[in-house]
Enzyme design. Sequence first.
Site, PDB file in Angstrom:
ATOM      1  N   SER A 107       0.483  -1.134  -0.149  1.00 60.57           N
ATOM      2  CA  SER A 107       0.173   0.344   0.097  1.00 60.57           C
ATOM      3  C   SER A 107       0.742   1.233  -0.174  1.00 60.57           C
ATOM      4  O   SER A 107       2.085   1.550   0.410  1.00 60.57           O
ATOM      5  CB  SER A 107      -0.733  -0.356   0.839  1.00 60.57           C
ATOM      6  OG  SER A 107      -1.338  -1.051   1.125  1.00 60.57           O
TER       7      SER A 107
HETATM    8  N1  SAH Z   1       0.106  -4.898   4.028  1.00 61.17           N
HETATM    9  C1  SAH Z   1       0.905  -5.357   3.275  1.00 61.17           C
HETATM   10  C2  SAH Z   1       0.228  -5.235   1.661  1.00 61.17           C
HETATM   11  C3  SAH Z   1       0.020  -5.917   1.160  1.00 61.17           C
HETATM   12  S1  SAH Z   1      -1.141  -6.316  -0.100  1.00 61.17           S
HETATM   13  C4  SAH Z   1       2.120  -4.401   3.306  1.00 61.17           C
HETATM   14  O1  SAH Z   1       2.861  -3.800   4.095  1.00 61.17           O
HETATM   15  O2  SAH Z   1       2.582  -5.373   2.302  1.00 61.17           O
HETATM   16  C5  SAH Z   1      -2.285  -7.684  -0.058  1.00 61.17           C
HETATM   17  C6  SAH Z   1      -2.326  -9.037   0.381  1.00 61.17           C
HETATM   18  O3  SAH Z   1      -3.660  -9.990   0.806  1.00 61.17           O
HETATM   19  C7  SAH Z   1      -0.936  -9.541  -0.618  1.00 61.17           C
HETATM   20  O4  SAH Z   1      -0.171  -9.696  -0.835  1.00 61.17           O
HETATM   21  C8  SAH Z   1      -2.611 -10.729  -0.848  1.00 61.17           C
HETATM   22  O5  SAH Z   1      -1.495 -12.320  -1.123  1.00 61.17           O
HETATM   23  C9  SAH Z   1      -2.863 -11.066   0.821  1.00 61.17           C
HETATM   24  N2  SAH Z   1      -3.661 -11.583   0.806  1.00 61.17           N
HETATM   25  C10 SAH Z   1      -5.568 -11.888  -0.616  1.00 61.17           C
HETATM   26  N3  SAH Z   1      -5.567 -12.244  -0.051  1.00 61.17           N
HETATM   27  C11 SAH Z   1      -5.638 -13.125   0.868  1.00 61.17           C
HETATM   28  C12 SAH Z   1      -6.285 -13.883   1.923  1.00 61.17           C
HETATM   29  N4  SAH Z   1      -6.952 -14.637   1.972  1.00 61.17           N
HETATM   30  N5  SAH Z   1      -5.249 -13.908   3.667  1.00 61.17           N
HETATM   31  C13 SAH Z   1      -4.504 -13.371   3.768  1.00 61.17           C
HETATM   32  N6  SAH Z   1      -3.927 -12.847   2.777  1.00 61.17           N
HETATM   33  C14 SAH Z   1      -4.534 -12.501   1.818  1.00 61.17           C
END
Ligand code: SAH
Length: 206
Positions: free
Chosen positions: A60
Amino acid sequence: MTAQEQRHALVDRLVERERLDEQTEAALRAVPRHAFVPDSRAEDAYRDRPLPIGEGQTISAPHMVAIMTDLLSLSPGERVLEIGTGCGYHAAVTAEVVGPEHVYSVEYHDSLAARARSTLEAVGYGEVSVRCGDGKDGWKANAPFEAVYLTCAAGDFPTPLVEQLREGGMILGPLGGDTQVLTEGRKTDGSLQRETHGQVRFVPLK
Ligand code: SAH
């Protein structure tokens, strides 16, 4: 400019624009975002924008992490569940506020979970717990949590996450599909009192 100077310049701008509280500001100043993004994007780490982190996912933008950290308004020692570890940056910011041993994060993609764990370890947040799995199930073994937040968009807050939230605690995340609204739910008498915080754009929950 060094990475640290670039980071402070970014945080200066965010503090002014978003009117962040001191705790959020200190956390953003402390966490080296450049260590979490892929090497090829390190020079963009202190621009206020999302960046690709592999598996079609993105970290993000810093202002979004800042706004969510402000809204959660956590205290040291509070136990927090994050859904969507990604590269681990947001978890590190949360760890700065509550302490790394109080942060639990679930990531869907094995490769991202593994990389997040090793980055967190390398920059001093090795006590953050990262589990690979489906975040919709939460992390029952470590419940209840004082706060839960999602960094991927869901149609609604998954029921297990609400169940694993302590009474009085807050769940926060983007709700919706193509159009998403950052939504908080305060658990009151077992159900959620909701408030919305504007339109956002996150990757979808799987
Ligand atoms: N907080 C993160 C942002 C990641 S983007 C950072 O600081 O980098 C959102 C993330 O959610 C992605 O890595 C994706 O793989 C994960 N995601 C998507 N669906 C998910 C689920 N059902 N359970 C766990 N993670 C999930």
